[in-house]
Motif scaffolding. Structure first.
Motif, mmCIF file in Angstrom:
data_model
loop_
_atom_site.group_PDB
_atom_site.id
_atom_site.type_symbol
_atom_site.label_atom_id
_atom_site.label_comp_id
_atom_site.label_asym_id
_atom_site.label_seq_id
_atom_site.Cartn_x
_atom_site.Cartn_y
_atom_site.Cartn_z
ATOM 1 N N ALA A 1 -6.889 4.062 0.988
ATOM 2 C CA ALA A 1 -5.959 4.310 -0.118
ATOM 3 C C ALA A 1 -6.645 4.121 -1.463
ATOM 4 O O ALA A 1 -6.398 4.880 -2.409
ATOM 5 N N ARG B 1 0.834 -1.206 0.000
ATOM 6 C CA ARG B 1 0.000 0.000 0.000
ATOM 7 C C ARG B 1 0.866 1.252 0.000
ATOM 8 O O ARG B 1 0.621 2.202 -0.756
ATOM 9 N N THR B 2 1.896 1.263 0.832
ATOM 10 C CA THR B 2 2.773 2.420 0.922
ATOM 11 C C THR B 2 3.516 2.665 -0.385
ATOM 12 O O THR B 2 3.758 3.813 -0.768
ATOM 13 N N CYS B 3 3.863 1.589 -1.069
ATOM 14 C CA CYS B 3 4.555 1.702 -2.361
ATOM 15 C C CYS B 3 3.602 2.072 -3.497
ATOM 16 O O CYS B 3 4.048 2.314 -4.622
ATOM 17 N N GLY B 4 2.297 2.077 -3.214
ATOM 18 C CA GLY B 4 1.328 2.384 -4.262
ATOM 19 C C GLY B 4 0.925 1.186 -5.089
ATOM 20 O O GLY B 4 0.266 1.332 -6.122
ATOM 21 N N HIS B 5 1.294 -0.017 -4.631
ATOM 22 C CA HIS B 5 0.932 -1.243 -5.350
ATOM 23 C C HIS B 5 -0.423 -1.740 -4.810
ATOM 24 O O HIS B 5 -0.510 -2.763 -4.131
ATOM 25 N N ALA C 1 -7.242 6.950 -4.323
ATOM 26 C CA ALA C 1 -6.759 6.717 -5.684
ATOM 27 C C ALA C 1 -7.880 6.816 -6.718
ATOM 28 O O ALA C 1 -7.640 6.587 -7.905
#
Length: 513
Positions: free
Chosen positions: A463, A414-418, A467
């Motif tokens: 998140a 989640r933090t990496c945007g994956h 997004a």
């Protein structure tokens, strides 16, 4: 650092042709890129400059250095500038076979080896020397001796780490070094500040004492320096460091300071040791074995020596890598730490048998992976942290442990945007909750374990909402609410506030859609 010669090559087709053959520095191959996507671990930019016939690639780096990567997973800096790299490539067209030569080998040995290699080249192309002279003159490069060029190459190669570690973009593994030259062990640069500060403390400058012992990092480093350079006259400064290290509570360095004081065998230090032990609950537990007041010198010394032998010692090479990477990060030596951590992670990926427990080789001790994931995250390298965490989660034995690490994996994703990967990871945690395969989850819904699972579901839902993925957010919110509905007691109470906030965010998103 200049690229004057490189610009000339790009402007003159005749010179570019000479560089491509016989010197295998082919500008036309730049358009094809490298054989696989790559990036620097440090995050710095790289640009393909040229290629070689064997599939290797010359990269230009932000500071002007040229990094060469072969097609078999090796990489190294070959010049501090494009001009310097071309000096090596043209002056030592056999440079691939010279990477393990060193000026320490002696001029005579280096010249003999280069002459041997060039004789082989001359057999294949009798116009080699004329081509070298023409190209070198046209580019304005100095006519250095082969020994000077080997020295230049050797110096450049030693700069490869830590700033120019090349990684496979997709898998994250590091390229090996092109050469086999020895490098200083990590502990040397990490401990340098501590050694300097220990010298200041021994000099007796009270201003220096205040500066060193008042800084948590410098204090830790000074204690580590004292661990490996012990002196009979250090007892007073060790007592001072011990008192001040209590400010950090129960650290390895606090235990080390207690051991170093105890080894002197002065029973008048027992009240100090007990005062330190009673600083807080953690120090009480961590130093519980300190001999009681009234013990004799032999008992105090025996305790200190046994703990010293078990946990510390006098050789920095015997100290675990985690000590040095932690201290490197404490000092801001991030790239040094990153290289060491990635190399260790690669070693585990290549051979998981190194995780086998010494007393029980049928089982793996995966704690190294957990430590690596945490240290890499602390270093700010989330992709490498995630790489370690995924393997760590996959190797857990029980459903409880697997879910715990999958939850952390989802957090990193989640933090990496994956976000899609994080959604799939949380689906795996729910599948394990439904069918754990063991009895480790008997009480999951009544503990913070369950709360943390629910909270990560809500965090990822938020998140997804941020997004602009309303359908995915609503679907995950329903699953998060279902998990919350299974929780009881404090576990449910703790997660409820985040649940309400997330529900409101998704509701707002729904109203806008």
């Amino acid at each position: 650092m200049t690229d004057h010669a490189l610009r000339k090559l790009r402007q003159d087709p005749r010179l570019a042709e000479l560089a491509a053959f016989p010197f295998d520095f082919d500008l036309s191959r730049a358009a094809h890129g490298h054989v696989e996507p790559v990036r620097l671990a440090s995050g710095g930019p790289i640009e393909v400059v040229a290629g070689s016939g064997s599939g290797g690639t010359y990269f230009g780096c932000a500071d002007g250095s040229v990094l060469y990567a072969d097609s078999e997973g090796g990489a190294g800096i070959i010049g501090s500038s494009a001009d310097e790299a071309l000096e090596v490539v043209i002056g030592l067209p056999c440079w691939f076979d010279c990477v393990n030569l060193s000026p320490h080998d002696g001029e005579q040995a280096v010249l003999a080896r280069v002459a041997e290699l060039e004789a082989e080249l001359r057999e294949d192309d009798d116009g080699f020397y004329a081509a070298r002279e023409e190209l070198r003159t046209a580019l304005g490069l100095p006519a250095r001796s082969p020994f000077d060029l080997v020295t230049l190459l050797h110096t450049a190669l030693l700069r490869t780490e830590p700033d120019f570690l090349l990684l496979n973009e997709e898998e994250g593994g590091a390229y090996r070094l092109l050469d086999q030259h020895p490098r200083p062990p990590l502990w040397e640069p990490v401990l340098a500040r501590g050694r300097a500060d220990l010298a200041l403390l021994r000099a007796g400058d009270r201003t220096a004492w205040d500066a060193v012992v008042g800084d948590a990092v410098r204090r830790r480093l000074a204690l580590r320096a004292a661990q490996f350079d012990r002196a009979d006259g250090d007892l007073d400064l060790l007592r001072h460091l011990l008192r001040r290290e209590t400010e950090s509570s129960m650290t390895d360095e606090l235990r080390l300071a207690a051991v170093l004081v105890g080894r002197h065998g002065d029973v008048t230090d027992l009240p100090l040791l007990h005062e330190v032990r009673e600083t807080d609950f953690d120090t009480h537990c961590g130093l519980s074995e300190i001999p009681e007041p009234g013990s004799d010198a032999a008992e105090l010394t025996r305790w200190a020596e046994e703990l010293d032998d078990m946990m510390f010692g006098t050789d920095p090479a015997d100290e675990g890598l985690a000590t040095w990477t932690d201290l490197a990060l404490d000092q801001g030596l991030t790239e040094l730490a990153r290289v060491a951590l990635i190399r260790e992670l690669d070693e585990i990926f290549l051979d998981r048998s190194i995780l086998r427990r010494p007393g029980d080789p049928a089982r793996l001790d995966t704690s190294r992976l957990g430590r690596l994931a945490c240290a890499l995250e602390r270093a700010g390298d989330l992709p490498q942290s995630l790489r370690a965490q995924r393997l760590y989660a996959a190797l857990q034995d029980t459903a409880w442990d697997r879910i715990s690490e999958l939850r952390d994996q989802a957090r990193l994703e989640r933090t990496c945007g994956h976000l899609p990967q994080a959604v799939r990871t949380l689906a795996s945690t729910r599948a394990l909750l439904a069918d754990p395969g063991d009895d480790s989850l008997r009480h999951w819904s009544r503990t913070n374990f369950g709360r943390f699972i629910a909270e990560e579901h809500y965090a990822l839902t938020g998140a997804l909402a941020d997004a602009g993925l309303p359908e995915e957010a609503r679907a995950l919110l329903a699953l998060a609410d279902a998990i919350l509905g299974e929780l009881s007691g404090n576990a449910a109470t703790g997660a409820r506030k985040l649940a309400e906030e997330t529900s409101e965010r998704v509701g707002d998103l729904t109203g806008l859609s």
